[in-house]
Scaffold this active site. Structure first.
Site, PDB file in Angstrom:
ATOM      1  N   ASN A  31       0.805  -1.222   0.000  1.00  0.00           N
ATOM      2  CA  ASN A  31       0.000   0.000   0.000  1.00  0.00           C
ATOM      3  C   ASN A  31       0.838   1.272   0.000  1.00  0.00           C
ATOM      4  OD1 ASN A  31      -2.342  -1.518   0.059  1.00  0.00           O
ATOM      5  ND2 ASN A  31      -2.394  -1.575   2.291  1.00  0.00           N
ATOM      6  N   CYS A  32       2.152   1.145  -0.050  1.00  0.00           N
ATOM      7  CA  CYS A  32       3.054   2.301  -0.022  1.00  0.00           C
ATOM      8  C   CYS A  32       3.175   2.897  -1.423  1.00  0.00           C
ATOM      9  CB  CYS A  32       4.418   1.852   0.497  1.00  0.00           C
ATOM     10  SG  CYS A  32       5.713   3.090   0.360  1.00  0.00           S
ATOM     11  N   ASP A  33       2.870   4.179  -1.559  1.00  0.00           N
ATOM     12  CA  ASP A  33       2.937   4.844  -2.868  1.00  0.00           C
ATOM     13  C   ASP A  33       4.342   4.802  -3.463  1.00  0.00           C
ATOM     14  OD1 ASP A  33       0.241   5.438  -2.851  1.00  0.00           O
ATOM     15  OD2 ASP A  33       0.517   7.469  -2.052  1.00  0.00           O
TER      16      ASP A  33
END
Length: 105
Positions: free
Chosen positions: A8-10
């Site tokens: 979920n880390c951009d």
């Protein structure tokens, strides 16, 4: 090539998109192998800890005082992301230098 980070880390998503041959290893669900974590700590020292993360802010002073490797094994989301393993070479973060070293610019 392995990219250790969070799904979920951009920043991890950007790195993964730029590195189509990389395999994402979600550190929350799969963890980081001890050998890779120790190699990364020897290469980057305390830079490996993300002291701006929500996880870090949730730790009390006693927990923050523990050795970095112990903290990272217990809370893998504390690791600065992404940690990219290309053969025996490690890269930390998704800076312009890392992008250039990996030919992703």
């Amino acid at each position: 090539m392995h990219l250790y980070g969070l799904k979920n880390c951009d920043t991890c998503r950007k790195a993964l998109k730029a590195l189509p041959d990389a395999t994402l290893v979600d550190v929350r669900s799969e963890g980081v192998p001890d050998a890779v974590l120790e190699q990364a700590y020897h290469a980057f020292g305390d830079q490996l800890l993300n002291t701006r993360s929500t996880t870090w802010r949730g730790l009390d002073e006693e927990a923050r005082a523990r050795p970095a490797l112990a903290l990272l094994k217990e809370h893998p989301a504390l690791m600065k992301r992404p940690l990219i393993q290309q053969g025996s070479v490690l890269h930390l973060g998704w800076s312009k230098e890392t992008q250039a070293a990996l030919g992703a610019v």
